[in-house]
Enzyme design. Structure first.
Site, PDB file in Angstrom:
ATOM      1  N   LYS A 124      53.597  75.966   5.609  1.00  0.00           N
ATOM      2  CA  LYS A 124      53.543  77.147   4.749  1.00  0.00           C
ATOM      3  C   LYS A 124      54.768  78.046   4.996  1.00  0.00           C
ATOM      4  O   LYS A 124      55.449  78.467   4.071  1.00  0.00           O
ATOM      5  CB  LYS A 124      52.262  77.929   5.018  1.00  0.00           C
ATOM      6  CG  LYS A 124      50.973  77.117   4.923  1.00  0.00           C
ATOM      7  CD  LYS A 124      50.747  76.543   3.560  1.00  0.00           C
ATOM      8  CE  LYS A 124      49.353  75.922   3.420  1.00  0.00           C
ATOM      9  NZ  LYS A 124      49.136  74.724   4.235  1.00  0.00           N
ATOM     10  N   LYS A 159      46.120  82.058   1.560  1.00  0.00           N
ATOM     11  CA  LYS A 159      45.866  80.764   2.197  1.00  0.00           C
ATOM     12  C   LYS A 159      46.186  80.817   3.683  1.00  0.00           C
ATOM     13  O   LYS A 159      47.098  81.533   4.118  1.00  0.00           O
ATOM     14  CB  LYS A 159      46.660  79.646   1.521  1.00  0.00           C
ATOM     15  CG  LYS A 159      48.166  79.859   1.432  1.00  0.00           C
ATOM     16  CD  LYS A 159      48.780  78.739   0.579  1.00  0.00           C
ATOM     17  CE  LYS A 159      50.251  78.963   0.327  1.00  0.00           C
ATOM     18  NZ  LYS A 159      50.834  77.919  -0.553  1.00  0.00           N
ATOM     19  N   ARG A 209      54.241  67.575  -6.451  1.00  0.00           N
ATOM     20  CA  ARG A 209      54.637  67.084  -5.140  1.00  0.00           C
ATOM     21  C   ARG A 209      55.925  66.264  -5.322  1.00  0.00           C
ATOM     22  O   ARG A 209      55.930  65.240  -5.989  1.00  0.00           O
ATOM     23  CB  ARG A 209      53.534  66.231  -4.527  1.00  0.00           C
ATOM     24  CG  ARG A 209      53.940  65.385  -3.324  1.00  0.00           C
ATOM     25  CD  ARG A 209      54.459  66.211  -2.130  1.00  0.00           C
ATOM     26  NE  ARG A 209      53.549  67.224  -1.691  1.00  0.00           N
ATOM     27  CZ  ARG A 209      52.523  67.009  -0.872  1.00  0.00           C
ATOM     28  NH1 ARG A 209      52.285  65.787  -0.405  1.00  0.00           N
ATOM     29  NH2 ARG A 209      51.750  68.008  -0.500  1.00  0.00           N
ATOM     30  N   ARG A 232      43.070  75.378  -7.882  1.00  0.00           N
ATOM     31  CA  ARG A 232      43.864  74.468  -7.058  1.00  0.00           C
ATOM     32  C   ARG A 232      44.086  73.135  -7.759  1.00  0.00           C
ATOM     33  O   ARG A 232      43.179  72.588  -8.363  1.00  0.00           O
ATOM     34  CB  ARG A 232      43.164  74.237  -5.719  1.00  0.00           C
ATOM     35  CG  ARG A 232      42.905  75.497  -4.936  1.00  0.00           C
ATOM     36  CD  ARG A 232      41.918  75.257  -3.814  1.00  0.00           C
ATOM     37  NE  ARG A 232      40.608  74.847  -4.333  1.00  0.00           N
ATOM     38  CZ  ARG A 232      39.604  74.438  -3.578  1.00  0.00           C
ATOM     39  NH1 ARG A 232      39.754  74.369  -2.265  1.00  0.00           N
ATOM     40  NH2 ARG A 232      38.448  74.087  -4.124  1.00  0.00           N
ATOM     41  N   GLU A 280      55.427  75.118  -0.804  1.00  0.00           N
ATOM     42  CA  GLU A 280      55.190  74.563   0.525  1.00  0.00           C
ATOM     43  C   GLU A 280      56.206  73.468   0.802  1.00  0.00           C
ATOM     44  O   GLU A 280      56.760  72.864  -0.126  1.00  0.00           O
ATOM     45  CB  GLU A 280      53.772  73.974   0.661  1.00  0.00           C
ATOM     46  CG  GLU A 280      52.659  74.998   0.644  1.00  0.00           C
ATOM     47  CD  GLU A 280      51.289  74.379   0.936  1.00  0.00           C
ATOM     48  OE1 GLU A 280      51.240  73.246   1.462  1.00  0.00           O
ATOM     49  OE2 GLU A 280      50.281  75.041   0.643  1.00  0.00           O
ATOM     50  N   ASN A 282      55.789  70.167   3.077  1.00  0.00           N
ATOM     51  CA  ASN A 282      54.868  69.390   3.893  1.00  0.00           C
ATOM     52  C   ASN A 282      55.623  68.352   4.712  1.00  0.00           C
ATOM     53  O   ASN A 282      56.360  67.535   4.160  1.00  0.00           O
ATOM     54  CB  ASN A 282      53.844  68.701   2.988  1.00  0.00           C
ATOM     55  CG  ASN A 282      52.979  69.703   2.244  1.00  0.00           C
ATOM     56  OD1 ASN A 282      51.961  70.138   2.752  1.00  0.00           O
ATOM     57  ND2 ASN A 282      53.399  70.081   1.051  1.00  0.00           N
TER      58      ASN A 282
END
Length: 315
Positions: A124, A159, A209, A232, A280, A282
């Protein structure tokens, strides 16, 4: 090449969609020897880093897809590559594992992604390295500050910093009757730091993504589209995955982030992009390989194993 995969228990895999399984399948098809262990199987004894690992064989049977034989204690250095695929949350046990990885790397063990990268590049908080790419953001445990941020933005996402799959994510507005209790819950009464971001309405078109492998973005992103009134888009939260070619903005974001990923030794990252904003980065166990592969025919797992071979020096 001997490859050790560190991951969650094999029986928990959903191989029809699991990115780690796709990696394993590709590596096995090239004749690489696979081994498997869980984080708790790593130990340091007598100054040596050891792992209780089994030889992993993929059977090709969807119902009984693996054999894990001859579990032996052996040096981590016996493997050409260690691939860390344990899912978050990034708790203390996860932290300890990354510290052991860093010790192993001093012995010449090649870990992907590196222990230091996993520690330093919180999924994050990492976006704060790229302020020009992100929506208005606040990181705090102070409930009054978070409430003021929600009031300023009028529509915001809250979050935790250690979750995955959309868990414990809240969309809030200033007049939400549950705002106080949500803030109390998500911050543990002001004891836990969280992230607040301005709500990005383009989420309706998908939370994309973008996979970046060895500094190069995969040509297709997976847009995870919220379903049934859900905020979401995460697949784990019921989102629908749709593979799409990267847009010009997607490539711009990837190009801005990639040099920092390379500098930190991050072989694989998953950038999350909503609209024109990075939300984000990841690095623990990025997913979506299988969905992109199934929908486009692009061998994403092959791109990853290519990069792994180059990094280890066997390509």
């Amino acid at each position: 090449m001997r490859i050790l995969f560190i991951a969650d228990p094999l029986e928990s895999f959903k191989i029809y969609k699991d990115s780690t399984f796709a990696m394993m399948e590709e590596a096995a098809s090239r004749g690489h020897a696979l081994s498997f262990a869980e984080p708790g199987d790593i130990s340091l004894e007598g100054g040596r880093l050891l792992v209780d690992a089994c030889n992993l064989t993929l059977t090709g049977d969807k119902a009984d897809w693996y054999r894990c034989d001859n579990k032996l204690r052996q040096p981590l250095a016996a493997f050409n590559a260690v691939v860390m695929r344990k899912d978050p949350p990034f708790d203390l046990e996860y932290l300890y594992t990354t510290q052991l990885f860093s010790l192993a790397e001093k012995e010449g063990v090649k870990v992907f992604n590196s222990g230091q990268a996993l520690r330093d590049f919180n999924e994050k908080l990492a976006i704060l390295n790229f302020p020009e790419l992100i929506a208005p953001t606040l990181v705090s445990c102070d409930m009054a500050r978070l409430k003021a941020f929600v009031r300023l933005q009028q529509d915001a996402i809250l979050k935790p910093l250690d979750g995955m799959g959309g868990s414990s994510i809240f969309r809030v507005t200033p007049d939400d009757p549950n705002l106080n209790v949500i803030l109390e819950s998500i911050t543990h009464e002001g004891a836990r730091t969280v992230m607040a971001q301005r709500y990005i309405p383009e989420i309706r078109d998908g939370d994309k993504r973008i996979l970046v492998i060895d500094g190069v973005p995969v040509d297709y992103a997976l847009a995870r589209i919220p379903q049934g009134g859900e905020t979401r888009g995460n697949l784990a939260a019921g989102g629908r995955g749709e593979a799409r070619p990267l847009s010009a903005r997607d490539r711009e974001i990837a190009a801005a982030v990639a040099p920092e990923l390379k500098r930190r030794g991050i072989l694989l990252a998953g950038l999350d992009v909503i609209g024109s904003y990075l939300t984000e980065v990841n690095v623990t166990s990025p997913t979506c390989f299988r969905e992109i592969m199934d929908q486009t025919g692009l061998n994403v797992a092959g791109l990853f194993i290519d990069a792994l071979e180059r990094a280890v020096g066997t390509a």
